[in-house]
Enzyme design. Sequence first.
Site, PDB file in Angstrom:
ATOM      1  N   ASP A 105       0.828  -1.208   0.000  1.00 43.33           N
ATOM      2  CA  ASP A 105       0.000   0.000   0.000  1.00 43.33           C
ATOM      3  C   ASP A 105       0.865   1.263   0.000  1.00 43.33           C
ATOM      4  O   ASP A 105       1.960   1.268   0.558  1.00 43.33           O
ATOM      5  CB  ASP A 105      -0.909  -0.030   1.245  1.00 43.33           C
ATOM      6  CG  ASP A 105      -2.059   0.952   1.133  1.00 43.33           C
ATOM      7  OD1 ASP A 105      -2.303   1.464   0.030  1.00 43.33           O
ATOM      8  OD2 ASP A 105      -2.716   1.198   2.166  1.00 43.33           O
ATOM      9  N   GLY A 122       0.238   5.354  -4.508  1.00 42.36           N
ATOM     10  CA  GLY A 122      -0.362   6.594  -4.982  1.00 42.36           C
ATOM     11  C   GLY A 122       0.093   7.784  -4.136  1.00 42.36           C
ATOM     12  O   GLY A 122       0.477   8.833  -4.669  1.00 42.36           O
ATOM     13  N   ASN A 143     -10.341  -2.923  -6.822  1.00 43.17           N
ATOM     14  CA  ASN A 143      -9.481  -1.997  -7.583  1.00 43.17           C
ATOM     15  C   ASN A 143     -10.045  -1.654  -8.971  1.00 43.17           C
ATOM     16  O   ASN A 143      -9.627  -0.675  -9.583  1.00 43.17           O
ATOM     17  CB  ASN A 143      -8.055  -2.552  -7.732  1.00 43.17           C
ATOM     18  CG  ASN A 143      -7.226  -2.447  -6.472  1.00 43.17           C
ATOM     19  OD1 ASN A 143      -6.308  -3.212  -6.249  1.00 43.17           O
ATOM     20  ND2 ASN A 143      -7.533  -1.471  -5.621  1.00 43.17           N
TER      21      ASN A 143
END
Length: 250
Positions: A21, A24, A69
């Site tokens: 994770d 982004g 996702n």
Amino acid sequence: MKVIPNIDAKRVPSHVAIIMDGNGRWASLMGKPRIFGHKNGVQAVRESLEASVEAGVKCLTLYAFSTENWNRPAGEVNALMTLLVKTIRSEVDKLDEKGVCLNAIGDISKLPAKTYNALIEAIEKTKNNKKIRLVLALNYSGRWDISQAGGKLSRFISENKIDPNQVDESMFSQFLSTAEFPELELLIRTSGEQRLSNFLLWESAYAEFYFSEKFWPEFRKEDFFDAILDFQKRERRFGKTGEQLKAIGR
Ligand code: FPP
């Protein structure tokens, strides 16, 4: 297996899973598009796999694309699928040389054809390798897996191949996509988030959890070894008392 400072080679978790994770957010901090984070995440995948081999982990499962996702912007989904194809194609020979057996869990039939084909070719090429299993969770979710296992089991029951009175945890788990893998012992999540996000729900029943503050693209071999060291400090009781475990020498 290498000797790694402070790691007890006899108590290395046989199956480690990672929720990769923070790609982004890492990219945003750099002022770059999210896919820049995913691309840089590939190096963390390489390092985690190398660290796993060095430590003697037998199975490494990575949450590469969840069923949820698909809800991301189409551009990001397409870029991720293209990155997967490119990475699988460019790494497969190295994986094969290193004795890595590639596997996938999830409903991979729903992946774009080019991703599906690259994956199947790599799985086929590496299928006899024995050093370590690298499992990519793709279009995977824990609830999906439990549901599909229930469906398969129901078909066996309706065809009178299984007596419903015989269904127990051990039989049920044979229908999960993780049936052939060793018991999950350590689950790592990066980026400071502390959630399971529909990952190995059934399998994590007795797993130890390790949360790293690092974003996935920054995660390095030493971070992986730190997770194993932390795992080795824990007392895994499986519902027993500490005294009972001492008595049986665990
Ligand atoms: C989560 O970060 C990451 C993903 C959904 C994708 C992970 C994929 C890779 C690292 C690509 C390569 C993988 C393999 C196995 C070849 P995020 O985008 O949710 O990060 P955020 O929470 O900061 O938005």
